[in-house]
Design an enzyme around this catalytic site. Structure first.
Site, PDB file in Angstrom:
ATOM      1  N   ASP A 107       0.952  -1.619  -0.327  1.00 35.14           N
ATOM      2  CA  ASP A 107      -0.148   0.173  -0.550  1.00 35.14           C
ATOM      3  C   ASP A 107       1.105   1.462  -0.243  1.00 35.14           C
ATOM      4  OD1 ASP A 107       0.663   0.048   2.519  1.00 35.14           O
ATOM      5  OD2 ASP A 107      -1.165   0.503   3.381  1.00 35.14           O
ATOM      6  N   TYR A 151       2.884   5.011   0.978  1.00 37.28           N
ATOM      7  CA  TYR A 151       3.424   5.100   2.085  1.00 37.28           C
ATOM      8  C   TYR A 151       2.232   6.327   2.851  1.00 37.28           C
ATOM      9  CZ  TYR A 151       7.663   4.151   0.194  1.00 37.28           C
ATOM     10  OH  TYR A 151       8.999   3.314  -0.673  1.00 37.28           O
ATOM     11  N   PHE A 191       6.664   2.278  -3.872  1.00 36.43           N
ATOM     12  CA  PHE A 191       8.659   1.987  -3.467  1.00 36.43           C
ATOM     13  C   PHE A 191       8.934   3.119  -3.553  1.00 36.43           C
ATOM     14  CE2 PHE A 191       7.839  -2.570  -3.817  1.00 36.43           C
ATOM     15  CZ  PHE A 191       8.713  -3.293  -2.284  1.00 36.43           C
ATOM     16  N   HIS A 212      10.631  -9.400   1.174  1.00 33.72           N
ATOM     17  CA  HIS A 212      10.110  -7.993   0.834  1.00 33.72           C
ATOM     18  C   HIS A 212      11.651  -7.218   1.482  1.00 33.72           C
ATOM     19  CE1 HIS A 212       8.710  -4.075   1.275  1.00 33.72           C
ATOM     20  NE2 HIS A 212       7.977  -4.219   1.187  1.00 33.72           N
TER      21      HIS A 212
END
Length: 225
Positions: free
Chosen positions: A66, A68, A79, A188
């Site tokens: 999702d 920031y 990202f 991740h």
């Protein structure tokens, strides 16, 4: 909410916009804003990934969870952060892996628009979030929409590279036709898990090798300006 999305995506996703769940998303967002909630990214950037990377251009998909949730960070590309905003820890690890994999110096910014303009769809599974509340919009229906996006890419495109980082992203493998696409999985890049298999995954060079092998122009991952 007016859906400001590139015509190529509007064409292939038009049935999704007509479904009840999408009307529910719009109603939810309108209600949250009416109640004074701060939502990220700003409205004009909700579909930024799609507007920067038309479906015809998609070569690589990098899936985030999702947006920031801190002020000024989210601009609709997974990202990525706008110019002038420090790179968050996960993005710093992405840059470290890229440096070690394809020998590119870490950039002094975290804006990934250059990747998106070359065909890297920077897709978050949820397209909005409430300020300071991570995953706050993960159950409002966005996953139905972005699952449809992933399946549409799989069905309509050939030879796309899907980079799935972390258990959540890996769970989307069932939507992708392995017989014609490359699926790259790793831990991740967050500081909590990056050393469990993200660092050293060499996804950037593997993606470019696949694209080259299939007659497609590789991605220039170098973001240094």
């Amino acid at each position: 909410m007016q859906v400001q999305i590139d015509d190529s995506w509007k064409s292939v996703l038009h049935t999704e916009f007509d479904k009840p769940y999408f009307a529910d998303i719009v109603a939810f967002l309108k209600n949250e804003k009416a109640n004074g909630k701060i939502i990220y990214p700003p409205g004009k950037f909700i579909f930024n990934a799609f507007n920067t990377t038309p479906i015809n251009n998609v070569k690589v998909v990098i899936l985030g969870q999702d947006p920031y949730h801190n002020p000024g960070q989210a601009h609709g590309l997974s990202f990525s952060v706008p110019d002038g905003v420090p790179a968050p820890p996960s993005l710093v690890n992405i840059f470290k892996e890229q440096r070690d994999d394809v020998s590119i110096e870490i950039p002094n910014h975290g804006n990934l628009e250059k990747w998106a303009q070359q065909g890297v769809l920077l897709l978050n599974a949820s397209l909005t979030v409430e300020q300071n509340q991570p995953m706050s919009h993960s159950k409002v229906g966005w996953h139905l929409f972005t699952d449809a996006v992933i399946k549409t890419i799989s069905d309509r495109k050939d030879k796309v590279v899907f980079m799935l980082w972390g258990s959540f992203a890996k769970s989307k493998q069932e939507l992708i036709d392995r017989s014609k696409h490359l699926i790259l999985t790793a831990a991740h890049p967050s500081p909590l898990s990056a050393h469990n298999g993200f660092m050293g995954c060499k996804h950037f060079s593997k993606a470019n090798q696949w694209l080259s092998n299939n007659g497609l122009t590789p991605i220039d991952w170098n973001l240094n300006k």
